[in-house]
Scaffold this motif. Sequence first.
Motif, mmCIF file in Angstrom:
data_model
loop_
_atom_site.group_PDB
_atom_site.id
_atom_site.type_symbol
_atom_site.label_atom_id
_atom_site.label_comp_id
_atom_site.label_asym_id
_atom_site.label_seq_id
_atom_site.Cartn_x
_atom_site.Cartn_y
_atom_site.Cartn_z
ATOM 1 N N GLU A 1 -7.205 -1.127 -4.419
ATOM 2 C CA GLU A 1 -7.647 0.008 -5.316
ATOM 3 C C GLU A 1 -6.954 -0.334 -6.549
ATOM 4 O OE1 GLU A 1 -7.896 3.845 -3.463
ATOM 5 O OE2 GLU A 1 -8.983 3.380 -1.649
ATOM 6 N N ASP B 1 0.691 -1.204 0.150
ATOM 7 C CA ASP B 1 -0.101 0.190 -0.030
ATOM 8 C C ASP B 1 0.751 1.251 0.020
ATOM 9 O OD1 ASP B 1 -2.180 -1.824 0.069
ATOM 10 O OD2 ASP B 1 -2.392 -1.649 2.137
ATOM 11 N N CYS B 2 1.795 1.270 -0.863
ATOM 12 C CA CYS B 2 2.973 2.296 -0.987
ATOM 13 C C CYS B 2 2.224 3.612 -1.497
ATOM 14 C CB CYS B 2 4.128 1.706 -1.553
ATOM 15 S SG CYS B 2 4.017 1.599 -3.264
ATOM 16 N N GLY B 3 1.340 3.419 -2.269
ATOM 17 C CA GLY B 3 0.687 4.692 -3.094
ATOM 18 C C GLY B 3 1.585 5.164 -4.190
ATOM 19 N N LYS B 4 2.636 4.451 -4.643
ATOM 20 C CA LYS B 4 3.627 5.065 -5.681
ATOM 21 C C LYS B 4 2.706 4.706 -7.242
ATOM 22 C CE LYS B 4 7.892 4.106 -3.597
ATOM 23 N NZ LYS B 4 9.325 3.391 -3.472
ATOM 24 N N CYS B 5 1.715 4.060 -7.153
ATOM 25 C CA CYS B 5 0.925 3.916 -8.415
ATOM 26 C C CYS B 5 0.048 4.911 -8.466
ATOM 27 C CB CYS B 5 0.254 2.346 -8.499
ATOM 28 S SG CYS B 5 -0.795 2.173 -7.017
ATOM 29 N N GLY B 6 -0.299 5.668 -7.717
ATOM 30 C CA GLY B 6 -1.477 6.817 -7.292
ATOM 31 C C GLY B 6 -2.534 6.392 -6.733
ATOM 32 N N PHE B 7 -2.380 5.131 -6.184
ATOM 33 C CA PHE B 7 -3.771 4.491 -5.401
ATOM 34 C C PHE B 7 -3.614 4.565 -4.097
ATOM 35 C CE2 PHE B 7 -4.398 3.542 -9.919
ATOM 36 C CZ PHE B 7 -5.824 3.540 -10.304
ATOM 37 N N GLU B 8 -4.477 4.524 -3.254
ATOM 38 C CA GLU B 8 -4.132 4.470 -1.871
ATOM 39 C C GLU B 8 -3.608 3.071 -1.209
ATOM 40 O OE1 GLU B 8 -7.261 6.042 0.692
ATOM 41 O OE2 GLU B 8 -7.062 8.146 -0.201
ATOM 42 N N SER B 9 -4.233 2.001 -1.899
ATOM 43 C CA SER B 9 -3.944 0.680 -1.593
ATOM 44 C C SER B 9 -3.840 -0.233 -2.652
ATOM 45 C CB SER B 9 -5.242 0.054 -0.816
ATOM 46 O OG SER B 9 -6.310 -0.145 -1.488
ATOM 47 N N CYS B 10 -3.223 -1.429 -2.573
ATOM 48 C CA CYS B 10 -2.864 -2.383 -3.610
ATOM 49 C C CYS B 10 -4.157 -3.042 -4.360
ATOM 50 C CB CYS B 10 -2.109 -3.519 -3.139
ATOM 51 S SG CYS B 10 -0.304 -3.456 -2.617
ATOM 52 N N CYS C 1 2.520 -1.389 -11.335
ATOM 53 C CA CYS C 1 2.772 -1.388 -9.772
ATOM 54 C C CYS C 1 4.418 -1.199 -9.520
ATOM 55 C CB CYS C 1 2.500 -2.708 -9.252
ATOM 56 S SG CYS C 1 3.114 -2.793 -7.636
#
Length: 229
Positions: free
Chosen positions: A157, A146-155, A172
């Motif tokens: 999402e 759930d690092c948010g590096k993809c632009g989403f708050e969780s894996c 990811c």
Amino acid sequence: MKIVGVTGTKNTGKTTLVEKIVEGLSGEGYHVATLKHSHKSFDFPGRDTDRHRKAGAEIVAGSGRETFILVDREMDFDEIIAAIDILDSVDFIVVEGFESMEYANISTSTPNEFTVKVVDPFKLEDVDELIAIIKKRSYGLLQGLDCGKCGFESCREFAAAKVRGDADEVDCRSQPDRALLKINGKPVPLNPFVQNFVSKAVLGMVDALDTENLKIEKVDLIIKCQRNR
């Protein structure tokens, strides 16, 4: 590495669809592995897994009463995926069965929340469209960081957006590309910084060894803990 499932009820063409997906991806130059889930024992010659291999899969693995790459126990999904990735780097793993896996799937009958396309009935002329969808909407092993590096708050999402087609250009950024840690056979999440640190440390030790005649492409380090007697 990306994961795509083929799901559906019995005798709805799942194995034929797997064959065509493998042929399509490998025909474009991708390295492909397959994973077959069954509630029965596996019999290689002429069986579904044999068909996967003949279709072009470079690695074939199965999970049922036995698991192969042969282990005399049933392994869970993430453990098998990690084992395949350690054995050889592939671009796609095509999974037949494993209805409950939380990865993009093509369904031949009964869609679920991770289904990106329903093919009922499956038609050979649909293969090119399916390959295009798979390349856009499938994704790799989610580590739950759930690092948010993809632009989403969780894996989760991120996965939901990929399946809906709302993140076709997003991947990811916390995949186990540099290092994969397993404890008791189970993969343990490592963020990219830790992966890079572990990779550099181990490769630094390897460089200090007498390996001049070896072309080093991948290093597998297995540490066994001593059992208490």
